[in-house]
Design an enzyme around this catalytic site. Structure first.
Site, PDB file in Angstrom:
ATOM      1  N   ASN A  45       0.829  -1.207   0.000  1.00 31.10           N
ATOM      2  CA  ASN A  45       0.000   0.000   0.000  1.00 31.10           C
ATOM      3  C   ASN A  45       0.861   1.255   0.000  1.00 31.10           C
ATOM      4  O   ASN A  45       0.584   2.221  -0.718  1.00 31.10           O
ATOM      5  CB  ASN A  45      -0.901   0.017   1.241  1.00 31.10           C
ATOM      6  CG  ASN A  45      -2.052  -0.963   1.144  1.00 31.10           C
ATOM      7  OD1 ASN A  45      -2.334  -1.514   0.084  1.00 31.10           O
ATOM      8  ND2 ASN A  45      -2.722  -1.191   2.256  1.00 31.10           N
ATOM      9  N   ARG A  63      -5.596   1.813 -12.961  1.00 31.88           N
ATOM     10  CA  ARG A  63      -4.186   1.896 -12.589  1.00 31.88           C
ATOM     11  C   ARG A  63      -3.623   0.540 -12.167  1.00 31.88           C
ATOM     12  O   ARG A  63      -4.192  -0.176 -11.365  1.00 31.88           O
ATOM     13  CB  ARG A  63      -4.006   2.907 -11.452  1.00 31.88           C
ATOM     14  CG  ARG A  63      -2.555   3.197 -11.121  1.00 31.88           C
ATOM     15  CD  ARG A  63      -2.449   4.169  -9.977  1.00 31.88           C
ATOM     16  NE  ARG A  63      -2.948   5.487 -10.336  1.00 31.88           N
ATOM     17  CZ  ARG A  63      -3.885   6.128  -9.642  1.00 31.88           C
ATOM     18  NH1 ARG A  63      -4.424   5.575  -8.600  1.00 31.88           N
ATOM     19  NH2 ARG A  63      -4.278   7.328 -10.007  1.00 31.88           N
ATOM     20  N   HIS A  88     -14.971  -4.343   0.308  1.00 34.86           N
ATOM     21  CA  HIS A  88     -14.971  -3.610  -0.954  1.00 34.86           C
ATOM     22  C   HIS A  88     -16.364  -3.153  -1.368  1.00 34.86           C
ATOM     23  O   HIS A  88     -16.507  -2.301  -2.244  1.00 34.86           O
ATOM     24  CB  HIS A  88     -14.359  -4.499  -2.048  1.00 34.86           C
ATOM     25  CG  HIS A  88     -14.024  -3.802  -3.303  1.00 34.86           C
ATOM     26  ND1 HIS A  88     -14.701  -4.005  -4.483  1.00 34.86           N
ATOM     27  CD2 HIS A  88     -13.072  -2.879  -3.591  1.00 34.86           C
ATOM     28  CE1 HIS A  88     -14.181  -3.261  -5.440  1.00 34.86           C
ATOM     29  NE2 HIS A  88     -13.197  -2.567  -4.932  1.00 34.86           N
ATOM     30  N   ARG A 129     -11.062  -4.284 -13.999  1.00 37.56           N
ATOM     31  CA  ARG A 129      -9.823  -5.010 -13.687  1.00 37.56           C
ATOM     32  C   ARG A 129     -10.039  -6.470 -14.056  1.00 37.56           C
ATOM     33  O   ARG A 129     -10.917  -7.134 -13.507  1.00 37.56           O
ATOM     34  CB  ARG A 129      -9.458  -4.884 -12.208  1.00 37.56           C
ATOM     35  CG  ARG A 129      -9.163  -3.457 -11.759  1.00 37.56           C
ATOM     36  CD  ARG A 129      -8.561  -3.426 -10.361  1.00 37.56           C
ATOM     37  NE  ARG A 129      -8.455  -2.082  -9.836  1.00 37.56           N
ATOM     38  CZ  ARG A 129      -7.468  -1.233 -10.106  1.00 37.56           C
ATOM     39  NH1 ARG A 129      -6.507  -1.614 -10.926  1.00 37.56           N
ATOM     40  NH2 ARG A 129      -7.444  -0.018  -9.574  1.00 37.56           N
ATOM     41  N   ARG A 161     -13.873   2.075   5.245  1.00 36.89           N
ATOM     42  CA  ARG A 161     -12.669   1.238   5.290  1.00 36.89           C
ATOM     43  C   ARG A 161     -11.394   2.059   5.165  1.00 36.89           C
ATOM     44  O   ARG A 161     -10.410   1.815   5.851  1.00 36.89           O
ATOM     45  CB  ARG A 161     -12.710   0.210   4.152  1.00 36.89           C
ATOM     46  CG  ARG A 161     -11.592  -0.833   4.225  1.00 36.89           C
ATOM     47  CD  ARG A 161     -11.408  -1.524   2.897  1.00 36.89           C
ATOM     48  NE  ARG A 161     -10.643  -0.721   1.964  1.00 36.89           N
ATOM     49  CZ  ARG A 161     -10.743  -0.819   0.641  1.00 36.89           C
ATOM     50  NH1 ARG A 161     -11.597  -1.645   0.103  1.00 36.89           N
ATOM     51  NH2 ARG A 161      -9.997  -0.064  -0.140  1.00 36.89           N
ATOM     52  N   TYR A 210     -11.682 -10.115  -1.920  1.00 41.40           N
ATOM     53  CA  TYR A 210     -12.465  -8.886  -1.788  1.00 41.40           C
ATOM     54  C   TYR A 210     -13.902  -9.252  -1.426  1.00 41.40           C
ATOM     55  O   TYR A 210     -14.523 -10.071  -2.113  1.00 41.40           O
ATOM     56  CB  TYR A 210     -12.492  -8.094  -3.099  1.00 41.40           C
ATOM     57  CG  TYR A 210     -11.214  -7.381  -3.464  1.00 41.40           C
ATOM     58  CD1 TYR A 210      -9.995  -7.725  -2.892  1.00 41.40           C
ATOM     59  CD2 TYR A 210     -11.213  -6.360  -4.407  1.00 41.40           C
ATOM     60  CE1 TYR A 210      -8.829  -7.068  -3.249  1.00 41.40           C
ATOM     61  CE2 TYR A 210     -10.051  -5.699  -4.773  1.00 41.40           C
ATOM     62  CZ  TYR A 210      -8.858  -6.061  -4.183  1.00 41.40           C
ATOM     63  OH  TYR A 210      -7.706  -5.424  -4.540  1.00 41.40           O
ATOM     64  N   HIS A 256     -16.098   2.797 -14.144  1.00 36.51           N
ATOM     65  CA  HIS A 256     -15.850   2.056 -12.910  1.00 36.51           C
ATOM     66  C   HIS A 256     -17.029   1.172 -12.526  1.00 36.51           C
ATOM     67  O   HIS A 256     -16.937   0.377 -11.595  1.00 36.51           O
ATOM     68  CB  HIS A 256     -15.528   3.041 -11.777  1.00 36.51           C
ATOM     69  CG  HIS A 256     -14.980   2.417 -10.546  1.00 36.51           C
ATOM     70  ND1 HIS A 256     -15.666   2.383  -9.348  1.00 36.51           N
ATOM     71  CD2 HIS A 256     -13.809   1.775 -10.312  1.00 36.51           C
ATOM     72  CE1 HIS A 256     -14.943   1.778  -8.431  1.00 36.51           C
ATOM     73  NE2 HIS A 256     -13.809   1.392  -8.990  1.00 36.51           N
TER      74      HIS A 256
END
Length: 699
Positions: free
Chosen positions: A49, A410, A598, A380, A570, A473, A440
């Site tokens: 992270n 990304r 998530h 993704r 979160r 997730y 998204h």
């Protein structure tokens, strides 16, 4: 909203809020209740992270710092001050990280007969084994670079560990050879991992960093020098893709070009071993062009994310117990999915339930002769994507396949490009996102001929169509054939084709960038109106991030009107809860556990007829204004109760939950939890004390 609140709203700095989240990850590594080898993985997550943070956020701040002073003044918060404050906090966290590893993890490993040894700890027999291992498996992977006048520039690869060698006391004492500096990349990938496991000795198990194997044999690399000092550095580069937001042009070519530049991006951070001789650090800085502002003091070892590959030694008792996915209560375990979805809606909750239901649905549609088309958004994609393979089958079977691929996701651009090109070659209509927006939302739409007309089936989710991340997730997905939902999904995909403004076209979905913000504000305003009339009013939000200033101010306004608000955040949150006159009716907590939370859930009391939305969108400016996002209502009564039950379980947590100040919420703090009936409350906190649990105020 009062004039005072409008003039001086108190917000938490975004950067410090993110660092507070990463500290919660570090707390899991410190938690003795977490299995030991899993605690090591939390150290790896913390490190990974932080790497991304420097590559993105810190790199952005460094660019802003280079602006002229007058220009910086228009930004609001001074990036110079922000950068200073966050680097101070990073330094504190890295010190805590090192203490956790040295004084927590390592002693507990030794107690379990696992020894992480350095070159100084080896017995004669182990040293002989390491020497032989080095010659056979490591030496040929090393490529030395001499830092002398013949080298004009030293390029360090992003996120790779490099070892520096200071060579001194040569056997041949010619003046020009008295001292030399050499740099080598640590060949972690080519070696097959960062760790080398040594032979066991009885029940004692031994493992070494690959770095230390090289250190151990450094004299063998440079036999002409009597003294060889070895230290490590690591460079993180700016990961922001420099993509111009223009409608025309080949987006795929732009992304490919930007990815090539990423490896040579602006240096964001050079981590170095503080024991490194100053002359070596100076030589590295001179040859790379790195300045003092990019230097960050690290430790002997870098890239702790490599601890994802730490050996488990076959010790199941030091890991989480296996948690195989539960069978779904309403979806068929085998056989066809579409008939079951035609009958009723179904919710899926990966990883507690298998993501395989999604791939089964796409595979079934690909083979069904009555299915004419499939449309999907891919943000993704897994490297070995079963979803993409099923879409390839659909295209080859003559279905009309539309795939909206987000090339600006990304760190997943390369995988997305790979599958986009394969799908295009198979005949799919591939839409490479929208240049000015990120796509998204997570949507699947299937068109099937039934009874002389087309029937629509959809899957809407908070999580990606990614089999790998679905195992770690925690997300929520809705299978539905309800026309109230599917006709809105059609409009979303229509937008990807015609790029026309869709404001006013959605009846049930809340879609950004068109109406999501405005409809959320309207929902909050309705709660404010209820509170002002003396009626029960409340909001419960579960988000990854809460950063948008306008939405935070609206929540402050609702709090001041008497709306009780409970936040489960979160990650980033710039809202400060329980401030007198501003947010005394807001309670905020976060949770870090085995799985990454998530899913996003929005709950509005609505005068006793609760509205429950599940969404792909956080409450950040980028999500609400610069992305295509979808929040979808849960219309079926039993499924709405199901979402609320899962949400209530987390609201009542007193094991993994942390309050706004990152303190664990233990049993003694339980009365402060929102879902506890008011009759049991023993504190004076007003924050969401009487918010209903699942089953109450439901229609």
């Amino acid at each position: 909203m009062s004039e005072t609140t409008q003039a001086q709203p108190q917000l938490l700095n975004r950067e410090l809020s993110w660092l507070a989240f990463n500290r919660r990850v570090l707390q899991e590594a410190q938690n003795p209740e977490v299995p030991l080898l899993e605690r090591i993985k939390f150290l790896a997550i913390f490190s990974s992270n932080l790497d991304e943070y420097f590559k993105v956020r810190v790199a952005t701040l460094r660019r802003l710092v280079k602006l002229k002073k007058k220009t910086r003044a228009k930004l609001g918060e001074d990036p110079v001050v922000q950068l200073r404050d966050l680097l101070e906090e990073v330094g504190r966290q890295q010190q805590e990280f090192g203490d956790t590893f040295r004084n927590g993890i390592l002693p507990e490993l030794r107690a379990q007969h696992i020894h992480l040894v350095s070159e100084h700890d080896l017995t004669t027999e182990q040293r002989q084994w390491v020497d032989e291992y080095f010659r056979q498996h490591v030496q040929d992977l090393l490529s030395p670079i001499i830092l002398d006048e013949n080298l004009h520039h030293l390029f360090l690869r992003d996120q790779s560990v490099y070892l520096t060698f200071l060579l001194s006391q040569p056997e041949n004492r010619k003046k020009q050879e008295l001292e030399r500096v050499v740099v080598m990349e640590l060949p972690t990938k080519r070696h097959g991992g960062r760790f080398v496991r040594l032979p066991d000795q009885g029940e004692e198990k031994f493992v070494m960093f690959l770095d230390d194997v090289v250190r151990c044999c450094a004299r063998e690399l440079f036999p002409k020098y009597q003294k060889v000092q070895v230290h490590a550095v690591k460079l993180s580069r700016d990961a922001e893709l420099d993509i111009q937001e223009e409608v025309s042009g080949n987006m795929l070519a732009k992304i490919k070009s930007s990815l090539q530049k990423r490896e040579t991006g602006y240096p964001a951070r050079l981590l170095y071993d503080p024991a490194m001789p100053k002359e070596v650090l100076r030589a590295v800085m001179q040859k790379t062009g790195i300045g003092k502002e990019e230097l960050v003091e690290g430790s002997r070892y870098h890239n702790f994310r490599d601890f994802f590959g730490f050996p488990d030694f076959g010790l199941a008792e030091l890991q989480y117990e296996p948690m195989p996915p539960l069978p779904h209560p309403t979806l068929p375990r085998t056989g066809k999915m579409l008939p079951a979805i035609a009958e009723r809606d179904h919710l899926l909750h990966p990883p507690y339930q298998s993501f395989d239901y999604v791939t089964r649905l796409i595979t079934e549609a690909a083979q069904d002769p009555q299915v004419s088309s499939l449309s999907i958004t891919l943000y993704r994609v897994a490297g070995k994507s079963e979803v993409a393979k099923a879409l390839l089958k659909a295209a080859k079977n003559g279905k009309q396949v539309t795939v909206v691929v987000e090339l600006k996701a990304r760190f997943d651009e390369e995988s997305n490009m790979f599958w986009a090109e394969k799908l295009q070659k198979a005949g799919a209509n591939v839409i490479y996102g929208i240049p000015e927006l990120k796509v998204h939302s997570k949507l699947l739409l299937i068109t099937r001929a039934e009874d002389d007309q087309n029937r629509l089936y959809a899957y809407l989710s908070t999580g990606n169509f990614n089999e790998k991340t679905s195992e770690i997730y925690a997300d929520h997905g809705l299978f539905t054939a309800n026309p109230e939902i599917t006709r809105d999904v059609v409009e979303v995909f229509r937008y990807f084709h015609d790029r026309q403004d869709k404001t006013g076209q959605f009846h049930n979905l809340l879609v950004a960038p068109f109406e999501l913000r405005e409809k959320l504000v309207a929902l909050i305003d309705h709660e404010i109106q209820l509170a002002q009339k003396g009626k029960d009013a409340y909001i419960i939000l579960k988000l990854n991030a809460l950063q948008d200033e306008r939405m935070i101010l609206k929540l402050y306004e609702a709090s001041q009107a008497g709306v009780r608000i409970e936040l489960l955040i979160r990650g980033i949150s710039c809202l400060i809860p329980e401030l007198a006159g501003q947010s005394e009716n807001i309670q905020q907590r976060g949770m870090v556990d085995r799985f990454l939370e998530h899913g996003r859930i929005y709950v509005f009391g609505n005068g006793g007829e609760e509205k429950v939305y599940v969404a792909s969108s956080d409450w950040m400016a980028r999500n609400l204004d610069r992305r295509v996002e979808v929040a979808f209502p849960i219309l079926q009564d039993d499924l709405r109760a199901e979402v609320r039950h899962m949400l209530d379980l987390q609201r009542q947590d007193n094991v993994k939950a942390r309050d706004f100040h990152n303190r664990f919420i233990g049993p003694r703090m339980l009365p402060r939890l929102a879902s506890v009936p008011s009759s049991t409350l023993t504190t004076t906190s007003k924050a969401s004390a009487n918010l209903p649990r699942s089953g109450s105020s439901m229609h």
